[in-house]
Every structure is written in structure tokens, then in C-alpha cells.
Design a protein around this motif. Structure first.
Motif, PDB file in Angstrom:
ATOM      1  N   TRP A   9       6.357  -8.236 -20.842  1.00  0.00           N
ATOM      2  CA  TRP A   9       6.260  -7.366 -19.655  1.00  0.00           C
ATOM      3  C   TRP A   9       4.840  -7.401 -19.092  1.00  0.00           C
ATOM      4  N   GLN A  10       3.846  -7.314 -19.961  1.00  0.00           N
ATOM      5  CA  GLN A  10       2.447  -7.389 -19.531  1.00  0.00           C
ATOM      6  C   GLN A  10       2.170  -8.740 -18.869  1.00  0.00           C
ATOM      7  N   ALA A  11       2.683  -9.808 -19.464  1.00  0.00           N
ATOM      8  CA  ALA A  11       2.469 -11.147 -18.913  1.00  0.00           C
ATOM      9  C   ALA A  11       3.146 -11.295 -17.560  1.00  0.00           C
ATOM     10  N   TRP A  12       4.332 -10.695 -17.399  1.00  0.00           N
ATOM     11  CA  TRP A  12       5.055 -10.758 -16.117  1.00  0.00           C
ATOM     12  C   TRP A  12       4.245 -10.101 -15.002  1.00  0.00           C
ATOM     13  N   ILE A  13       3.673  -8.953 -15.281  1.00  0.00           N
ATOM     14  CA  ILE A  13       2.836  -8.273 -14.288  1.00  0.00           C
ATOM     15  C   ILE A  13       1.610  -9.121 -13.955  1.00  0.00           C
ATOM     16  N   THR A  14       0.969  -9.652 -14.992  1.00  0.00           N
ATOM     17  CA  THR A  14      -0.235 -10.463 -14.792  1.00  0.00           C
ATOM     18  C   THR A  14       0.064 -11.726 -14.005  1.00  0.00           C
ATOM     19  N   ASP A  15       1.161 -12.364 -14.310  1.00  0.00           N
ATOM     20  CA  ASP A  15       1.513 -13.624 -13.644  1.00  0.00           C
ATOM     21  C   ASP A  15       1.817 -13.447 -12.165  1.00  0.00           C
ATOM     22  N   HIS A  16       2.383 -12.301 -11.798  1.00  0.00           N
ATOM     23  CA  HIS A  16       2.895 -12.167 -10.434  1.00  0.00           C
ATOM     24  C   HIS A  16       2.163 -11.151  -9.553  1.00  0.00           C
ATOM     25  N   TYR A  72      -5.027  -3.297  -6.837  1.00  0.00           N
ATOM     26  CA  TYR A  72      -4.262  -3.250  -5.590  1.00  0.00           C
ATOM     27  C   TYR A  72      -4.609  -4.436  -4.696  1.00  0.00           C
ATOM     28  N   ARG A  73      -5.909  -4.709  -4.541  1.00  0.00           N
ATOM     29  CA  ARG A  73      -6.317  -5.813  -3.668  1.00  0.00           C
ATOM     30  C   ARG A  73      -5.755  -7.143  -4.156  1.00  0.00           C
ATOM     31  N   GLU A  74      -5.783  -7.334  -5.475  1.00  0.00           N
ATOM     32  CA  GLU A  74      -5.262  -8.580  -6.033  1.00  0.00           C
ATOM     33  C   GLU A  74      -3.753  -8.679  -5.831  1.00  0.00           C
ATOM     34  N   SER A  75      -3.038  -7.572  -6.047  1.00  0.00           N
ATOM     35  CA  SER A  75      -1.592  -7.571  -5.847  1.00  0.00           C
ATOM     36  C   SER A  75      -1.255  -7.859  -4.386  1.00  0.00           C
ATOM     37  N   GLU A  76      -1.985  -7.238  -3.474  1.00  0.00           N
ATOM     38  CA  GLU A  76      -1.731  -7.470  -2.053  1.00  0.00           C
ATOM     39  C   GLU A  76      -1.992  -8.928  -1.688  1.00  0.00           C
ATOM     40  N   GLN A 121       0.829  -1.197   0.000  1.00  0.00           N
ATOM     41  CA  GLN A 121       0.000   0.000   0.000  1.00  0.00           C
ATOM     42  C   GLN A 121       0.870   1.257   0.000  1.00  0.00           C
ATOM     43  N   ILE A 122       1.992   1.211   0.698  1.00  0.00           N
ATOM     44  CA  ILE A 122       2.907   2.356   0.681  1.00  0.00           C
ATOM     45  C   ILE A 122       3.409   2.594  -0.736  1.00  0.00           C
ATOM     46  N   ARG A 123       3.728   1.529  -1.433  1.00  0.00           N
ATOM     47  CA  ARG A 123       4.194   1.672  -2.811  1.00  0.00           C
ATOM     48  C   ARG A 123       3.119   2.295  -3.686  1.00  0.00           C
ATOM     49  N   ALA A 124       1.860   1.884  -3.482  1.00  0.00           N
ATOM     50  CA  ALA A 124       0.763   2.448  -4.259  1.00  0.00           C
ATOM     51  C   ALA A 124       0.588   3.932  -3.959  1.00  0.00           C
ATOM     52  N   ILE A 125       0.727   4.307  -2.690  1.00  0.00           N
ATOM     53  CA  ILE A 125       0.563   5.702  -2.292  1.00  0.00           C
ATOM     54  C   ILE A 125       1.644   6.572  -2.925  1.00  0.00           C
ATOM     55  N   LEU A 126       2.900   6.167  -2.757  1.00  0.00           N
ATOM     56  CA  LEU A 126       4.008   7.002  -3.208  1.00  0.00           C
ATOM     57  C   LEU A 126       4.141   7.032  -4.728  1.00  0.00           C
ATOM     58  N   SER A 127       3.574   6.051  -5.401  1.00  0.00           N
ATOM     59  CA  SER A 127       3.669   6.006  -6.856  1.00  0.00           C
ATOM     60  C   SER A 127       2.506   6.714  -7.533  1.00  0.00           C
ATOM     61  N   ASP A 128       1.503   7.095  -6.748  1.00  0.00           N
ATOM     62  CA  ASP A 128       0.341   7.760  -7.323  1.00  0.00           C
ATOM     63  C   ASP A 128       0.747   9.136  -7.860  1.00  0.00           C
ATOM     64  N   PRO A 129       0.391   9.446  -9.121  1.00  0.00           N
ATOM     65  CA  PRO A 129       0.760  10.756  -9.689  1.00  0.00           C
ATOM     66  C   PRO A 129       0.195  11.935  -8.894  1.00  0.00           C
ATOM     67  N   ASP A 130      -0.899  11.696  -8.163  1.00  0.00           N
ATOM     68  CA  ASP A 130      -1.532  12.770  -7.394  1.00  0.00           C
ATOM     69  C   ASP A 130      -1.058  12.812  -5.943  1.00  0.00           C
ATOM     70  N   TYR A 131      -0.013  12.057  -5.621  1.00  0.00           N
ATOM     71  CA  TYR A 131       0.491  12.058  -4.254  1.00  0.00           C
ATOM     72  C   TYR A 131       0.873  13.480  -3.844  1.00  0.00           C
ATOM     73  N   ASP A 132       0.325  13.918  -2.724  1.00  0.00           N
ATOM     74  CA  ASP A 132       0.520  15.294  -2.242  1.00  0.00           C
ATOM     75  C   ASP A 132       1.593  15.292  -1.162  1.00  0.00           C
ATOM     76  N   GLY A 160       1.788 -13.856   0.142  1.00  0.00           N
ATOM     77  CA  GLY A 160       2.279 -15.211   0.346  1.00  0.00           C
ATOM     78  C   GLY A 160       3.627 -15.505  -0.295  1.00  0.00           C
ATOM     79  N   TYR A 161       4.265 -14.502  -0.910  1.00  0.00           N
ATOM     80  CA  TYR A 161       5.539 -14.741  -1.571  1.00  0.00           C
ATOM     81  C   TYR A 161       6.663 -14.894  -0.555  1.00  0.00           C
TER      82      TYR A 161
END
Length: 245
Positions: free
Chosen positions: A191-198, A142-146, A64-75, A151-152
Motif C-alpha cells: 500500500w505504501q509503495a502504491w502511494i509512492t509510485d503513483h 500535495y505539489r508532487e501529487s498534483e 486540491q479539492i480532495r486535499a481540502i475536504l479530506s483535511d481533519p480540520d476542514y471547517d 499528466g495521467y
């Protein structure tokens, strides 16, 4: 001025292994890596680490921290204001505790238990956490990534990051080539497949947004360009072409 990973770890009171892990999961990238493989951190990287550690104080998960800091609208300004308010509350509480101890050392008999009360601080911390959760924690991706990354194991992360490195190195070798070429477009598909797979199902719409972010966010651009100058631009352009077809 740049610092080594050992210097940053010592100054922040965290382990070198933690910094390596933050790099592995894409949360904190070194400003550069020397030919000998040493990670170096500049002022911008150290500032980002400070933001990460603040949100860790709020008990946010790393994804979640990564999602926050990577958001273009992060204030950043609002975040610093929140940091300041929490720190002032903590300081006021510590000042009261110090005063109580000094009074006890002078022979005072009254034990004021109210100085141990941290409910105001905890309530404000929860408010900030809920605010960020409402803004950044609700997307399906985000929920799916989390869910997946929770479990990794360390071995899983090593394998995933090795695949990422191989893909980006292959892409860097294509810098200067036409982003519409079959070779580059095949790498985008991988690259798209790598993101989808993991991490999460990476639709073309999501991928297009990522392609824009790779150039808009200097952190991502610098990390990609460490493979070869121009890698970020090539990947961004190639993704735009890929998603239009």
C-alpha cells in the motif's frame, strides 16, 4: 434516501462519467455499491458533492479539492458561510440585471452598464481561493501529487484504481487476522509503495497519518469497509504497527 448515479448527475447538472471519475480518483465515493455494481449516493455523499461543485466554481483543481475536504480540520460551517456570501452577491447582481431588462422592455432608454460589473464577486472568489491555497496547497506531498496526476490519462487512472482495488480486496480477506502478521504487514508495504509510485513519496510519517485518518474520517472508513466490515480498522492498526518497526 439514496439516489442512483443517474439521478445525482441529473440533479447536479453534471455527467455520469464525471461522477465515475470522482470515484476513481477518491474525491467522491458512493455511499454503497450494490451487488449488481450500481453506485448509490446518500445524503452525506450528495452534500460532499455540493462542496466539490462549489470549489469547482472557484476554479480549484480536483486534487486540491480532495486535499481540502479530506483535511481533519476542514471547517464545514465556515465553508457554508463563504458559499452563502458568494451566492448573495451573485443573486444581487442577477436581480439588477433582471431589473434592467424589465426597464428596457418597458421602453427605458438608459443602459446601465454598471449592472454587468462582477468585480466584487470575482474579488471575493479569489480571496477564498487564495485562503484555501495558502492553507492546503503548500505541502510538498500535495505539489508532487498534483504534478504527477496532472499528466495521467484515463487508462492510467484505470490501471491505478485497479491496483488499489486488488490491494484492498486482499486486505479485506485478512479481516479477523492479527494486524502484525507477516501477510498483513506485507500488504501495508505494498500500500505504501502504491502511494509512492503513483502520487508522492509516502514516508512512514505520512503513512502513519493516513492510517489515523482512515478511522477518523468516516468517508474513508466507509469506503474501505465496503470491501468487508473491519477493513479500515485492520489497515489502520496494521499501519500503526508497520510504522513503529
Amino acid at each position: 434516501m439514496e439516489m442512483t448515479v443517474q439521478q445525482v448527475a441529473r440533479r447536479a447538472g453534471i455527467s455520469v462519467r464525471t461522477l465515475h471519475y470522482y470515484h476513481q480518483i477518491g474525491l467522491l465515493f458512493p455511499s454503497r455499491i450494490t451487488e449488481a455494481g450500481y453506485r448509490l449516493y446518500d445524503e452525506a455523499a450528495v452534500e460532499r458533492l455540493g462542496q466539490i461543485l462549489f470549489y469547482r466554481e472557484l476554479e480549484f483543481p480536483l486534487e486540491q479539492i480532495r486535499a481540502i475536504l479530506s483535511d481533519p480540520d476542514y471547517d464545514r460551517t465556515r465553508a457554508l458561510q463563504q458559499h452563502r456570501r458568494l451566492l448573495l452577491l451573485k443573486r444581487e447582481r442577477l436581480d439588477r440585471l433582471v431589473a434592467l431588462v424589465e426597464e428596457q422592455l418597458k421602453g427605458g432608454c438608459t443602459m446601465d452598464l454598471s449592472v454587468f460589473d462582477r468585480r466584487e464577486y470575482d474579488a471575493l472568489r479569489r480571496t477564498y481561493a487564495q485562503e484555501a491555497q495558502a492553507r492546503w496547497g503548500g505541502t510538498q506531498a500535495y505539489r508532487e501529487s498534483e504534478r504527477r496526476t496532472r499528466g495521467y490519462s484515463s487508462e492510467d487512472w484505470n490501471t491505478i484504481m485497479a491496483q488499489q482495488e486488488a490491494l484492498l480486496q486482499a486486505l479485506a480477506q485478512q479481516v479477523g487476522q492479527d494486524p502484525a502478521s507477516p501477510e498483513v504487514q506485507q500488504l501495508v508495504a505494498q500500500w505504501q509503495a502504491w502511494i509512492t509510485d503513483h502520487f508522492y513519496p509516502c514516508t512512514r510519517e505520512i503513512l502513519a497519518g493516513l492510517g489515523e485518518m482512515y478511522l477518523q474520517d468516516t468517508r474513508f472508513q466507509e469506503n474501505l469497509d465496503r470491501f468487508a466490515p473491519g477493513t479500515a480498522r485492520l489497515l489502520s492498526q496494521a499501519i500503526a504497527i508497520y510504522c513503529e518497526t
